[in-house]
Design a protein around this motif. Structure first.
Motif, PDB file in Angstrom:
ATOM      1  N   ALA A 191      28.290  46.369  41.784  1.00 19.80           N
ATOM      2  CA  ALA A 191      28.204  45.015  42.340  1.00 19.80           C
ATOM      3  C   ALA A 191      27.000  44.271  41.774  1.00 19.80           C
ATOM      4  O   ALA A 191      27.091  43.077  41.455  1.00 19.80           O
ATOM      5  N   ARG A 192      25.863  44.961  41.636  1.00 21.87           N
ATOM      6  CA  ARG A 192      24.678  44.311  41.065  1.00 21.87           C
ATOM      7  C   ARG A 192      24.929  43.884  39.624  1.00 21.87           C
ATOM      8  O   ARG A 192      24.531  42.787  39.206  1.00 21.87           O
ATOM      9  N   ARG A 193      25.591  44.744  38.866  1.00 21.33           N
ATOM     10  CA  ARG A 193      25.876  44.402  37.466  1.00 21.33           C
ATOM     11  C   ARG A 193      26.893  43.266  37.366  1.00 21.33           C
ATOM     12  O   ARG A 193      26.799  42.403  36.485  1.00 21.33           O
ATOM     13  N   VAL A 194      27.863  43.270  38.269  1.00 28.15           N
ATOM     14  CA  VAL A 194      28.870  42.203  38.259  1.00 28.15           C
ATOM     15  C   VAL A 194      28.215  40.858  38.537  1.00 28.15           C
ATOM     16  O   VAL A 194      28.491  39.859  37.862  1.00 28.15           O
ATOM     17  N   VAL A 195      27.346  40.804  39.551  1.00 32.73           N
ATOM     18  CA  VAL A 195      26.674  39.549  39.890  1.00 32.73           C
ATOM     19  C   VAL A 195      25.838  39.055  38.709  1.00 32.73           C
ATOM     20  O   VAL A 195      25.853  37.860  38.375  1.00 32.73           O
ATOM     21  N   ALA A 196      25.113  39.965  38.060  1.00 32.60           N
ATOM     22  CA  ALA A 196      24.304  39.572  36.899  1.00 32.60           C
ATOM     23  C   ALA A 196      25.185  39.030  35.781  1.00 32.60           C
ATOM     24  O   ALA A 196      24.857  38.022  35.144  1.00 32.60           O
ATOM     25  N   ALA A 197      26.332  39.694  35.560  1.00 34.10           N
ATOM     26  CA  ALA A 197      27.230  39.252  34.492  1.00 34.10           C
ATOM     27  C   ALA A 197      27.836  37.891  34.804  1.00 34.10           C
ATOM     28  O   ALA A 197      27.944  37.017  33.925  1.00 34.10           O
ATOM     29  N   VAL A 198      28.246  37.694  36.063  1.00 34.97           N
ATOM     30  CA  VAL A 198      28.835  36.410  36.450  1.00 34.97           C
ATOM     31  C   VAL A 198      27.792  35.301  36.337  1.00 34.97           C
ATOM     32  O   VAL A 198      28.088  34.204  35.843  1.00 34.97           O
ATOM     33  N   ASP A 199      26.558  35.577  36.782  1.00 36.64           N
ATOM     34  CA  ASP A 199      25.495  34.576  36.649  1.00 36.64           C
ATOM     35  C   ASP A 199      25.241  34.240  35.182  1.00 36.64           C
ATOM     36  O   ASP A 199      25.072  33.066  34.819  1.00 36.64           O
ATOM     37  N   ASN A 200      25.200  35.266  34.333  1.00 32.98           N
ATOM     38  CA  ASN A 200      24.972  35.031  32.902  1.00 32.98           C
ATOM     39  C   ASN A 200      26.106  34.204  32.300  1.00 32.98           C
ATOM     40  O   ASN A 200      25.872  33.287  31.499  1.00 32.98           O
ATOM     41  N   ALA A 201      27.348  34.541  32.675  1.00 32.08           N
ATOM     42  CA  ALA A 201      28.499  33.800  32.152  1.00 32.08           C
ATOM     43  C   ALA A 201      28.468  32.355  32.621  1.00 32.08           C
ATOM     44  O   ALA A 201      28.744  31.422  31.853  1.00 32.08           O
ATOM     45  N   ARG A 202      28.105  32.153  33.893  1.00 34.75           N
ATOM     46  CA  ARG A 202      28.043  30.787  34.420  1.00 34.75           C
ATOM     47  C   ARG A 202      26.966  29.983  33.692  1.00 34.75           C
ATOM     48  O   ARG A 202      27.187  28.827  33.317  1.00 34.75           O
ATOM     49  N   LEU A 203      25.805  30.599  33.482  1.00 32.53           N
ATOM     50  CA  LEU A 203      24.733  29.911  32.766  1.00 32.53           C
ATOM     51  C   LEU A 203      25.154  29.594  31.334  1.00 32.53           C
ATOM     52  O   LEU A 203      24.838  28.519  30.799  1.00 32.53           O
TER      53      LEU A 203
END
Length: 446
Positions: A191-203
């Motif tokens: 879950a932590r990695r998913v959130v980081a990936a989604v944030d990176n993709a959004r940015l």
């Protein structure tokens, strides 16, 4: 159960020592490492859309450690929105899509989901009827959940910057697959990695959109700046030739030629000044440096002044400007900024409603002042109504209508700085009505 057998002969030939080791924990650890490694590779693709990443996570989960997986994102209103549902058995996908939607975290009776919103994970090694009752509301939803046949379940919140942003649901339908604390730790790491990936993709996508907007703006700005510069240059070149010709011939240059050339040049300079002023306003707004100088202003008198100023331009465009402002409407505002707002609205009305009447109405509405500008022009499509107040946005092609797409953005920012609102109603081919409402402050209210 996977085991490791080892036989050791002792000194006595009739004796044999047999060692039995349960390999399940080792196998689980290896599976966990492999799963996280595969997930990290999937999540590394920042160019993917954020929701596509979540869909990929759900499918990866059912390929490795779950019978089915759900991914929900938490919206601003506290409700969950399902973005992914994956099942190991393709023929069960339809049933999974009907899986119960989770109650909002604002529901006081939903202690489970309030706990999840606080970041508390839940693991049910044995998914019992009382657990199903926590996740489903009503007999129908409970029946759907029972049909999915989950024997063991994990609920793991996704958190970003200290608040819940979504929920991962893992379910096992296998008799020999019971989730435990080690599985929960692995999914929490996921879950932590998913959130980081989604944030990176959004940015990444926000950055791409910003670059696209910048490039579009630079293209429009260069065109708009050239538009007044070209006639200005031509007129000055012509005036220069006339002056040189008059100097060679010894004859004086007629004053009317000078006056005409200078009028054209000054009009183009004013256009350039307006463009630059708009760009400076955007810079001030972005930096939070737009200051308001409040004074008592009569909105009705200001509107009458501007209508009088715009009447010659309206006549050239075949428009009749009508004003209905029967009584003073006083308020404490920045006069120059209110004038800028009304000017923007009138300019747009004349630009897009050329050849037809434009009506301006000013009235008091209790503690607020209201000004409307109504044209009978080309109108605006419903899907464009919200975005026309954003930076560099336009509801029409720049090939047919000039402008930077900044006027309405600046208008909204100024109005909101006063604590007011500006909105529009429109239909294609039926014209547009812009309505401006401003709080009147401490000015006397007639």
């Amino acid at each position: 159960m996977p085991v490791l057998l080892a036989a050791l002969s002792l000194e006595a030939p009739e004796r044999l020592l047999v060692l039995v080791q349960d390999l399940t924990p080792r196998r689980r650890a290896e599976e966990a490492l492999r799963f996280l490694s595969d997930a990290s590779r999937e999540l590394a693709e920042v160019r993917a859309e954020p929701e596509a990443i979540l869909v990929g996570v759900a499918h990866l989960a059912v390929s490795a450690m779950a019978s089915w997986c759900l991914v929900d994102v938490l919206q601003e209103d506290g409700c969950f929105r399902r973005v992914a549902a994956a099942h190991r058995e393709p023929n069960c996908e339809a049933l999974l899509r009907e899986a119960p939607r989770y109650p909002p975290i604002t529901d006081a009776t939903s202690s489970l989901f309030q706990a999840l919103a606080r970041g508390e994970s839940r693991v049910y090694p044995d998914f019992l009827p009382e657990h199903r009752a926590l996740m489903a509301r009503g007999a129908e939803q409970l029946g759907l959940l029972e049909q999915l046949g989950a024997r063991s379940v994990m609920l793991v919140p996704m958190r970003s910057r200290g608040r819940a942003v979504g929920l991962l649901t893992f379910a096992s339908c296998d008799v020999g697959r019971r989730y435990g604390s080690e599985d929960l730790e692995m999914v929490e790491e996921l879950a932590r990695r998913v959130v980081a990936a989604v944030d990176n993709a959004r940015l990444y996508h926000e950055g791409q959109d910003a670059v696209r907007l910048r490039d579009e703006f630079l293209g429009i700005a260069s065109h708009e700046l050239k538009t007044p510069l070209t006639p200005l240059r031509l007129r000055l070149q012509m005036l220069q030739r006339q002056v040189e010709g008059a100097s060679r011939s010894g004859e004086p240059l007629p004053a009317e030629r000078f006056s005409e050339a200078l009028d054209v040049a000054l009009r183009q300079v004013r256009k350039l000044t307006d463009l630059v002023d708009n760009l400076l306003d955007v810079s001030r707004i972005s930096a939070g440096r737009m200051k308001l100088e409040l004074e008592e202003v009569d909105l009705a008198a200001l509107a009458a002044e501007l209508v009088s100023r715009f009447t010659p331009s309206a006549a050239q465009l075949g428009c009749v400007l009508e004003l209905h402002a029967p009584a003073p409407v006083l308020g404490r505002w920045d006069r120059l900024r209110v004038e800028q707002v009304v000017t923007n609205l009138l300019t747009n009305a004349l630009k897009y409603g050329a050849g037809r009447p434009v009506a301006v109405r000013v009235e008091g509405a209790g503690e607020r002042a209201r000004l409307t500008v109504k044209d009978q022009g080309i109108g605006i499509a419903e899907e464009d109504l919200a975005r026309i107040f954003e930076r560099f946005e336009r509801a029409v092609s720049d090939r047919h209508y000039g402008g930077l797409g900044l006027g309405l953005y600046i208008t909204r920012q100024i109005v909101e700085a006063f604590g007011g609102t500006v909105g529009v109603t429109s239909r294609p081919g039926m014209g547009s009505t812009f309505t401006l409402e401003l709080p009147r402050g401490t000015a006397s209210v007639p």
